[in-house]
Enzyme design. Structure first.
Site, mmCIF file in Angstrom:
data_model
loop_
_atom_site.group_PDB
_atom_site.id
_atom_site.type_symbol
_atom_site.label_atom_id
_atom_site.label_comp_id
_atom_site.label_asym_id
_atom_site.label_seq_id
_atom_site.Cartn_x
_atom_site.Cartn_y
_atom_site.Cartn_z
ATOM 1 N N HIS A 106 58.741 40.976 0.316
ATOM 2 C CA HIS A 106 59.115 41.853 1.459
ATOM 3 C C HIS A 106 60.148 41.241 2.260
ATOM 4 C CE1 HIS A 106 59.505 45.165 4.419
ATOM 5 N NE2 HIS A 106 59.166 44.503 5.416
ATOM 6 N N ASN A 107 61.165 41.783 2.349
ATOM 7 C CA ASN A 107 62.436 41.170 3.483
ATOM 8 C C ASN A 107 62.419 39.774 2.811
ATOM 9 O OD1 ASN A 107 62.630 43.386 4.855
ATOM 10 N ND2 ASN A 107 61.399 42.781 6.539
ATOM 11 N N GLU A 132 63.584 42.124 -2.462
ATOM 12 C CA GLU A 132 64.111 43.200 -1.585
ATOM 13 C C GLU A 132 65.522 42.496 -0.956
ATOM 14 O OE1 GLU A 132 63.024 46.089 1.956
ATOM 15 O OE2 GLU A 132 62.302 44.299 2.085
ATOM 16 N N ASP A 163 68.323 44.001 2.073
ATOM 17 C CA ASP A 163 68.858 45.017 3.035
ATOM 18 C C ASP A 163 70.236 44.669 3.407
ATOM 19 O OD1 ASP A 163 66.025 45.798 3.250
ATOM 20 O OD2 ASP A 163 65.752 45.079 5.263
ATOM 21 N N HIS A 187 68.374 41.578 8.391
ATOM 22 C CA HIS A 187 67.215 42.589 9.099
ATOM 23 C C HIS A 187 67.900 43.736 10.006
ATOM 24 C CE1 HIS A 187 63.522 44.678 9.141
ATOM 25 N NE2 HIS A 187 63.125 44.355 10.213
ATOM 26 N N GLU A 196 67.918 48.054 -0.097
ATOM 27 C CA GLU A 196 67.964 49.114 0.825
ATOM 28 C C GLU A 196 69.343 49.107 1.219
ATOM 29 O OE1 GLU A 196 65.918 49.208 4.969
ATOM 30 O OE2 GLU A 196 64.577 49.619 3.628
#
Length: 717
Positions: free
Chosen positions: A288-289, A318, A320, A333, A367
């Site tokens: 995650h992240n 992941e 973003d 983030h 994302e």
């Protein structure tokens, strides 16, 4: 390296300082100092270095690529969470010498046997304590060193052994004499007892004695005679004993301390599972992240996060993505103070490191918050940098009818979700949610539905992993396509698994499900992934940068099957007719509970965590079972370095159970101090007398620290 070299240590584009680096004569220690620092110097051990990267393989070195050519640059990557050391040599030849030399030293270390590692560890302590570098220590210095090494002792007994080890009768011990003294002082009485129980003459194990031990204690049934011969040949140091087909105590100790004598079954280390089933039938190591190195509000974003995750076998990362300057998409983030990195640098890291540890597919979970224009740039970077590694069309050229298997090696799958924006004001948190489900933060404003469109170029990269909104299990059962991926925050996933566990299992037999940490975890902490695995969620995304129970369990599960990042789920989770419910495990077909009996015997070379002078560790061992609700349990020993304490656990779903050993320094006035841990799947346990080689909080080895245990698994009557 032994002569020494002047190189530049690089921390940023503006921080470039010359340092003098030299390999010490022990070929284990790197010594370096500043030219201006007088006598001040620093050292690090070769054992601290995990890998050497050539060229501009770090963000720091990439930032000065226009100043120093790649053939003069290299990076030392340290174990755990210690920062990298970026260096620039004066010439390509010097850089090559250090790169090749460090790699050879690391290889030599990795090939060391347990006995050599112990000797090395003792020798390292001797050098630390030899303040005047004369290679000798008197009894008082030795006594002080033993306290530093966490060895409790009777002073009279220790002095007698000191005199025996002082072969030169000088009243001091040299380094090899100290190794002998330490081994006499820490004689393994626990292992000697087992050895003598099976030795016919009390001096050695004949081949027949060893066969009896392997059959009766280690529960080996396959060609014990041949295996006994192999063990003698492999671990017995005495040529005389080998000629007699016998094993001395030293050989027996070396065998029990080896990988074959460890608690983890070596037959489960390589890839042994069926890898031809659809992706939804596997647990997939997921991050995650991935770009974050620290917390989610002010932490550093770095491509190093991707490199480290991929090198740990992670198969789902992941990204973003947001609009950046000069038409280049950035990764961070969103709406926080985390730093920003370029999307193309992330893709470059993926291209370079995706398949170094595992050849099985990587899922790139994006994302997307970018404009259509910058989405086109993203698609261009993906196709240009990844090339034919990026899967852009259905396999076989036909309309697919199920998800592909992990056998589609060296391939990157692509999944993209569109972002929603929360309204933001000064002095209030800024927050983001994705279409997979809203992340929950304090102080909400109604989400504005995104008008953002997905560019055709980026959409064309999505073949098998289309991110969609979840309505209900019934809706998914009737309407959802096999290639659709569903995402849940941990609270939503927890709600579903508690209200409809068996339906969740059924859903996950057909579809990929991603679960990620709650937005309240701004410190990048992790939830316990076990409850998500209990209902068959495949992509349980954790913050790889955060050590603790969650990552211990993740590392433990994916340590098997070649550390390839894919673990086949039990068949009762992949076959629709089985109808498995983790809350009622006893109702499944083929239910046969087991009893795990662990005798925790002793601990060896446990690191000292309390810095108080003269303090000695009071260790205790806690054994935890993580699995279906019926199996969750914890038991602990007394605090003592020699226990012989027996702990028993009933295991109702052994296929999903994980066993975690935690060693702590008991403190009656405050929280116990963490010493080490080891976690593995129940299915990978070897029975009999076994050593457990402990790991640090961040999952790196701390040789030669270990536990000695005896394991039995029986059916529950």
């Amino acid at each position: 390296m032994l002569v020494g070299t002047v190189m530049r240590k690089i921390k940023s584009r503006t921080w470039k300082k010359q340092r003098y680096f030299k390999l010490q004569e022990d070929c284990m220690t790197i010594w370096y100092k500043s030219k201006k620092a007088g006598n001040a110097h620093s050292t690090f051990s070769v054992s601290d270095v995990e890998a050497v990267r050539e060229g501009h393989q770090s963000e720091v070195l990439l930032s000065i690529a226009d100043e120093f050519p790649a053939d003069r640059c290299f990076t030392l990557v340290f174990r755990g969470r210690r920062g990298n050391l970026d260096l620039v040599a004066e010439s390509a030849e010097e850089a090559r010498s250090w790169i090749q030399g460090m790699r050879k030293l690391i290889e030599n270390l990795e090939n060391m046997g347990e006995r050599e590692k112990l000797d090395q560890w003792i020798g390292d302590w001797f050098k630390k304590a030899d303040k005047n570098n004369d290679g000798r220590m008197n009894f008082k210095e030795v006594r002080d060193l033993l306290k530093m090494m966490n060895v409790d002792m009777n002073e009279h007994h220790a002095h007698r052994l000191f005199t025996m080890a002082d072969k030169s009768q000088s009243g001091t011990l040299e380094d090899d004499e100290f190794v002998l003294f330490y081994k006499m002082l820490t004689q393994r009485e626990d292992v000697l007892r087992v050895f003598q129980d099976y030795s016919s003459d009390g001096q050695k194990l004949s081949q027949t004695d060893l066969e009896d031990f392997l059959r009766e204690e280690q529960l080996e049934g396959d060609d014990v005679q041949q295996h006994a011969k192999q063990l003698i040949e492999r671990y017995e140091p005495s040529d005389t004993a080998k000629l007699l087909n016998a094993m001395t105590f030293d050989g027996f100790l070396m065998y029990l301390g080896s990988a074959e004598g460890s608690i983890f079954n070596p037959r489960r280390r390589g890839v042994f599972q069926d890898m031809s089933q659809p992706l939804c039938h596997y647990f997939i190591s997921s991050s995650h992240n991935t770009y974050l190195m620290e917390d989610q509000l002010r932490g550093q974003s770095s491509m190093e996060g991707y490199i480290r995750a991929l090198n740990r076998g992670c198969r789902c990362v992941e990204v973003d993505c947001w609009d950046g300057a000069n038409g280049e998409p950035i990764v961070y983030h969103g709406h926080t103070f985390t730093s920003k990195i370029l999307f193309k640098d992330v893709v470059n890291a993926l291209g370079n490191y995706a398949f170094k540890v595992s050849e099985y597919p990587v899922i790139l979970s994006i994302e997307n918050h970018c404009s259509v224009e910058q989405q086109r740039v993203m698609a261009r970077h993906l196709t240009h940098i990844l090339g034919d590694k990026l899967l852009k069309s259905a396999l076989g050229g036909k309309a697919p009818i199920r998800l592909p298997s992990p056998e589609v090696r060296r391939t990157v799958f692509f999944s993209v979700s569109r972002g929603l924006q929360f309204v933001s004001f000064d002095n209030i948190y800024w927050f983001m949610a994705s279409s997979r489900s809203y992340r929950h933060y304090p102080l909400f404003f109604p989400p504005q539905k995104s008008k953002q469109r997905l560019s055709k170029e980026l959409s064309d990269c999505v073949v098998y992993c289309k991110s969609v909104h979840f309505n209900s299990f019934k809706h998914s059962r009737i309407h959802s396509k096999f290639y659709e991926v569903f995402s849940f925050t941990e609270p939503k996933a927890r709600k579903h698994l508690r209200e409809a566990g068996s339906e969740f299992v059924l859903h996950n037999s057909r579809h990929l499900t991603r679960v990620y940490p709650s937005g309240f975890r701004t410190d990048s902490s992790n939830f316990n992934p076990q409850e998500m695995w209990n209902v068959g969620c495949q992509i349980v995304a954790l913050n790889f940068q955060t050590a603790g129970e969650g990552m211990d369990l993740n590392d433990g599960l994916f340590r098997q099957n070649g550390s390839c990042g894919y673990i086949l789920k039990p068949d009762f989770m992949t076959q629709a007719e089985k109808k498995f419910d983790p809350e009622m495990a006893q109702q499944r077909d083929g239910y046969q509970p087991l009893v795990l009996t662990i005798q925790v015997i002793s601990g060896q070379q446990l690191p000292k965590v309390n810095i108080k002078e003269g303090s000695i560790v009071d260790p205790l061992v806690r054994v935890e079972i993580h699995g279906v609700p019926m199996d969750q349990a914890k038991e602990r020993t007394r605090f003592n370095p020699v226990w012989y304490d027996t702990l028993r656990f009933n295991i109702h779903t052994p296929e999903l159970a994980m066993v975690r050993f935690v060693v702590e320094d008991y403190d009656k006035t405050s929280k116990n101090d963490f010493i080490g841990q080891y976690t593995l799947p129940f299915s990978c346990i070897q029975q009999g007398y076994r050593h457990i080689h402990l790991l640090s909080k961040d999952g790196t080895s701390i040789p030669p620290s270990s536990l000695f245990v005896h394991i039995r698994i029986t059916e529950l009557e």
